[in-house]
Write a protein that holds these residues in place. Sequence first.
Motif, mmCIF file in Angstrom:
data_model
loop_
_atom_site.group_PDB
_atom_site.id
_atom_site.type_symbol
_atom_site.label_atom_id
_atom_site.label_comp_id
_atom_site.label_asym_id
_atom_site.label_seq_id
_atom_site.Cartn_x
_atom_site.Cartn_y
_atom_site.Cartn_z
ATOM 1 N N ILE A 122 0.804 -1.355 -0.377
ATOM 2 C CA ILE A 122 0.174 -0.160 0.096
ATOM 3 C C ILE A 122 0.684 1.167 0.242
ATOM 4 O O ILE A 122 0.059 1.763 -0.592
ATOM 5 C CB ILE A 122 -0.925 -0.182 1.028
ATOM 6 C CG1 ILE A 122 -0.697 0.184 2.948
ATOM 7 C CG2 ILE A 122 -1.799 -1.168 1.277
ATOM 8 C CD1 ILE A 122 -0.855 0.351 3.920
ATOM 9 N N ALA A 123 1.923 0.835 0.264
ATOM 10 C CA ALA A 123 2.920 2.195 0.906
ATOM 11 C C ALA A 123 3.200 2.219 -0.713
ATOM 12 O O ALA A 123 3.392 4.011 -0.582
ATOM 13 C CB ALA A 123 3.884 2.077 1.014
ATOM 14 N N LEU A 124 3.832 1.604 -1.635
ATOM 15 C CA LEU A 124 4.662 2.144 -3.022
ATOM 16 C C LEU A 124 3.084 2.746 -3.950
ATOM 17 O O LEU A 124 4.135 3.393 -4.641
ATOM 18 C CB LEU A 124 4.856 0.411 -3.052
ATOM 19 C CG LEU A 124 6.227 0.437 -3.000
ATOM 20 C CD1 LEU A 124 6.199 -1.048 -3.023
ATOM 21 C CD2 LEU A 124 7.386 1.612 -3.098
ATOM 22 N N THR A 125 1.667 1.938 -3.791
ATOM 23 C CA THR A 125 0.986 2.300 -4.563
ATOM 24 C C THR A 125 0.553 3.660 -3.699
ATOM 25 O O THR A 125 0.288 4.266 -4.791
ATOM 26 C CB THR A 125 -0.493 1.336 -4.226
ATOM 27 O OG1 THR A 125 0.532 -0.085 -4.468
ATOM 28 C CG2 THR A 125 -1.339 1.429 -5.010
ATOM 29 N N ALA A 126 0.510 4.006 -2.991
ATOM 30 C CA ALA A 126 0.079 5.861 -2.542
ATOM 31 C C ALA A 126 1.269 6.482 -3.115
ATOM 32 O O ALA A 126 1.337 7.493 -3.932
ATOM 33 C CB ALA A 126 0.622 5.814 -0.937
ATOM 34 N N LEU A 127 2.645 5.697 -3.461
ATOM 35 C CA LEU A 127 3.565 6.738 -3.923
ATOM 36 C C LEU A 127 3.776 6.759 -5.420
ATOM 37 O O LEU A 127 3.753 8.191 -5.591
ATOM 38 C CB LEU A 127 5.106 5.907 -3.092
ATOM 39 C CG LEU A 127 5.601 6.338 -1.754
ATOM 40 C CD1 LEU A 127 7.208 6.064 -2.136
ATOM 41 C CD2 LEU A 127 6.367 7.989 -2.266
ATOM 42 N N TYR A 128 3.423 6.050 -6.020
ATOM 43 C CA TYR A 128 3.527 5.531 -6.948
ATOM 44 C C TYR A 128 2.173 5.788 -8.203
ATOM 45 O O TYR A 128 2.075 5.968 -9.125
ATOM 46 C CB TYR A 128 4.248 4.661 -7.547
ATOM 47 C CG TYR A 128 5.466 4.508 -7.591
ATOM 48 C CD1 TYR A 128 6.475 5.455 -8.097
ATOM 49 C CD2 TYR A 128 5.999 3.654 -6.286
ATOM 50 C CE1 TYR A 128 7.766 5.238 -8.286
ATOM 51 C CE2 TYR A 128 7.584 3.972 -6.464
ATOM 52 C CZ TYR A 128 8.055 4.284 -7.292
ATOM 53 O OH TYR A 128 9.697 4.113 -7.025
ATOM 54 N N SER A 129 1.349 6.457 -7.330
ATOM 55 C CA SER A 129 -0.292 6.710 -7.740
ATOM 56 C C SER A 129 -0.071 7.892 -8.711
ATOM 57 O O SER A 129 0.494 9.163 -7.860
ATOM 58 C CB SER A 129 -1.362 6.148 -6.852
ATOM 59 O OG SER A 129 -1.318 7.330 -5.875
ATOM 60 N N LEU A 138 5.897 12.298 -12.395
ATOM 61 C CA LEU A 138 6.128 11.429 -13.596
ATOM 62 C C LEU A 138 5.365 11.493 -14.466
ATOM 63 O O LEU A 138 5.175 10.922 -15.624
ATOM 64 C CB LEU A 138 6.087 9.553 -13.086
ATOM 65 C CG LEU A 138 7.344 8.570 -12.180
ATOM 66 C CD1 LEU A 138 7.245 7.802 -11.610
ATOM 67 C CD2 LEU A 138 9.170 9.275 -12.747
ATOM 68 N N THR A 139 3.834 11.306 -13.929
ATOM 69 C CA THR A 139 2.792 11.528 -14.973
ATOM 70 C C THR A 139 3.085 12.575 -15.783
ATOM 71 O O THR A 139 2.248 12.500 -17.281
ATOM 72 C CB THR A 139 1.495 12.268 -13.835
ATOM 73 O OG1 THR A 139 1.377 11.246 -13.566
ATOM 74 C CG2 THR A 139 -0.066 11.166 -15.046
ATOM 75 N N PRO A 140 3.746 14.112 -15.722
ATOM 76 C CA PRO A 140 4.206 14.815 -17.228
ATOM 77 C C PRO A 140 4.672 14.145 -17.529
ATOM 78 O O PRO A 140 4.342 14.575 -18.902
ATOM 79 C CB PRO A 140 4.246 15.699 -15.271
ATOM 80 C CG PRO A 140 3.648 16.291 -14.282
ATOM 81 C CD PRO A 140 3.363 14.340 -14.197
ATOM 82 N N LEU A 141 5.867 13.171 -17.511
ATOM 83 C CA LEU A 141 6.593 12.771 -17.941
ATOM 84 C C LEU A 141 5.904 11.750 -19.038
ATOM 85 O O LEU A 141 7.043 11.350 -19.497
ATOM 86 C CB LEU A 141 7.908 12.290 -17.823
ATOM 87 C CG LEU A 141 8.162 13.698 -16.977
ATOM 88 C CD1 LEU A 141 9.264 12.382 -15.297
ATOM 89 C CD2 LEU A 141 9.426 14.147 -17.241
ATOM 90 N N GLY A 142 4.564 11.237 -18.596
ATOM 91 C CA GLY A 142 3.851 10.678 -19.135
ATOM 92 C C GLY A 142 4.515 8.761 -18.947
ATOM 93 O O GLY A 142 4.390 7.934 -19.560
ATOM 94 N N ILE A 143 5.465 8.517 -18.042
ATOM 95 C CA ILE A 143 5.121 7.956 -17.228
ATOM 96 C C ILE A 143 4.577 7.206 -16.299
ATOM 97 O O ILE A 143 4.044 8.163 -15.589
ATOM 98 C CB ILE A 143 6.588 7.481 -16.066
ATOM 99 C CG1 ILE A 143 7.581 8.188 -17.191
ATOM 100 C CG2 ILE A 143 7.135 6.134 -16.088
ATOM 101 C CD1 ILE A 143 9.263 8.112 -16.969
ATOM 102 N N LYS A 144 3.253 6.079 -16.368
ATOM 103 C CA LYS A 144 2.459 5.404 -15.491
ATOM 104 C C LYS A 144 3.259 4.307 -14.797
ATOM 105 O O LYS A 144 3.898 3.411 -15.330
ATOM 106 C CB LYS A 144 1.516 5.429 -16.163
ATOM 107 C CG LYS A 144 0.441 6.343 -16.846
ATOM 108 C CD LYS A 144 -0.954 5.516 -16.797
ATOM 109 C CE LYS A 144 -2.089 4.715 -16.532
ATOM 110 N NZ LYS A 144 -3.150 4.843 -16.690
#
Lengths: 286, 298
Positions: A122-129, A138-144
């Motif tokens: 859950i911690a990694l998901t919260a960080l990378y969502s 990362l989202t502005p760079l187009g990386i999901k």
Amino acid sequence: MSTATVAINAAARAPKRAIPGFGTTLGFSIFYLSLIVLIPLAGVFFRASGLGLDGLWHVLSSPRVLHALSLSFVAAFIAAAINAVFGGIVAWVFVRYEFPGKRLLDAVIDLPFALPTAVAGIALTALYSPNGWIGELLTPLGIKVAYTRLGIVVALTFIGLPFIVRTVEPVLREVEKDLEEAAATLGAARWHTVSRVILPAVMPALVTGFALAFARGVGEYGSVIFIAGNFPNLTEIAPLLITIKLDEFDYQGATAIAAAMLMISFGLLLVINLLQAWARKRGGTQ
Amino acid sequence: MTLSHSQSAQTLPFEPLMQRNAAITEARWVRATLTAIAILFLAGFLLLPLLSVFVTALSKGIGAYFASFGSAETQAAIKLTLLAAGIAVPANLVFGLSAAWAITKFEFRGKQFLMTLIDLPFSVSPVVAGLIYILVFGAQGWAGPWFSAHDIKVVFAVPGIVLATIFVTFPFIARELIPLMQELGTDDEQAALSLGASGWQTFWHVTLPNIKWGLLYGVLLCNARAMGEFGAVSVVSGHIRGLTNTMPLHIEILYNDYQFVPAFAVASLLALLALITLAAKSLLEWRFADQLAATRRH
């Protein structure tokens, strides 16, 4: 070698088995091992053999299962490779250099061993969502990352890091400085000494660490299922598919996948044991 | 080696001559770059997730954080986790001592094979670890009919959770003790026995004091995994709220219900446990390095 000398010493000084408790402790250990580990594990193979080769193949050749198995293996392989590079650098820096906060960071390396996988998940998901601390960047760079295959690799990299660092560190510490000095005296550039003298010496440990991280990654469940999104044929890992088959009361399907995974993990375990024997041999001749 | 280094660095006003040997170290910028990469990698991959657990748990204030522990389901999950670890750790402690005694004090054929078998649970996926008990004790399992005839529930009940926890933490203590007791040899025990001590006396008064820190080290790691196990327990639990939910399973349920603060609050307890485990483990490695197995000395 040392156990052999111990045995000889003991035989010379005292009558055989002067220490009591051999039968009791060995008997209890084998009984407990059989009850908890061996008999239940054998049950999987017994059940799987009941399906027959055709039945096994029928389950394993379905596109969804094949995809899940290959995803688990490929993602674990990539994560282990990332860890081999960065874990190798971390081990090198911790053994060779001094810097402030080293002891604290050294203790943190084992965090993935100590932190429950669900918490990591859950911690990694919260960080990378997309609205998380790292996802935002990362989202502005187009990386999901979250809910994609990349997220699975991130989770497995987290899980596998200590395996590489803790396997390479002790070996790196034992590399003889004499050899490096000899290489330098003979005119080798520093880079040559590192790649020709140090790297071959730590290679068995690096490969062992890679294999350990890989094996752990293939079977990993808790940290992955939160960040993966679990879309069938896209981000659905093999262990998750086992739980889905169980929820559908498809015990045969679950057993077939489990048997396939077990066979592959035991194969890996064999490889790891051979690697460690090889590493011991190399260590002994140095 | 590291001790003499740090001592000389503290007491001498100048750098010791041996400290930097230009021939066997790297250029300053290489060292700085590699150190930066290592620190950034560890900070990004390890510290940030840890930090985010506590920040999210406290995001709605301290009141909401503590309110998360008020629900009966959360308290039941905490109790069940303590119970499962409270059974699994002592069970594996007895096994670890017994296996280490047999393996390190005696010579017998197949010893290496036995050690490989003890390590087996480490290479089994947690989900498969749960599955094997369903195949044995489930309604369609070998032993399932006998147990249900005697009205004993194993799968989707507490015994199944305890069994799965024992399985995944099986090798921890044995793995710490075997290399340590191998290094220690049998001389002390031989001496005690030849002076007339009984087997038990030898174990309590000679062996146990020699291995106590290694034993504690193994128990710490075993306990951390026992309390945190997710996959294996998830498969056998059946997810019955308030009955068969451990803390990690409860986190999943809360998280999937979008109750983020309670989910991360429960997660923060387990993260705290991980931090305490790491601190205690590091302390043992620093203070009692010579009384741990060689692989644990830093």
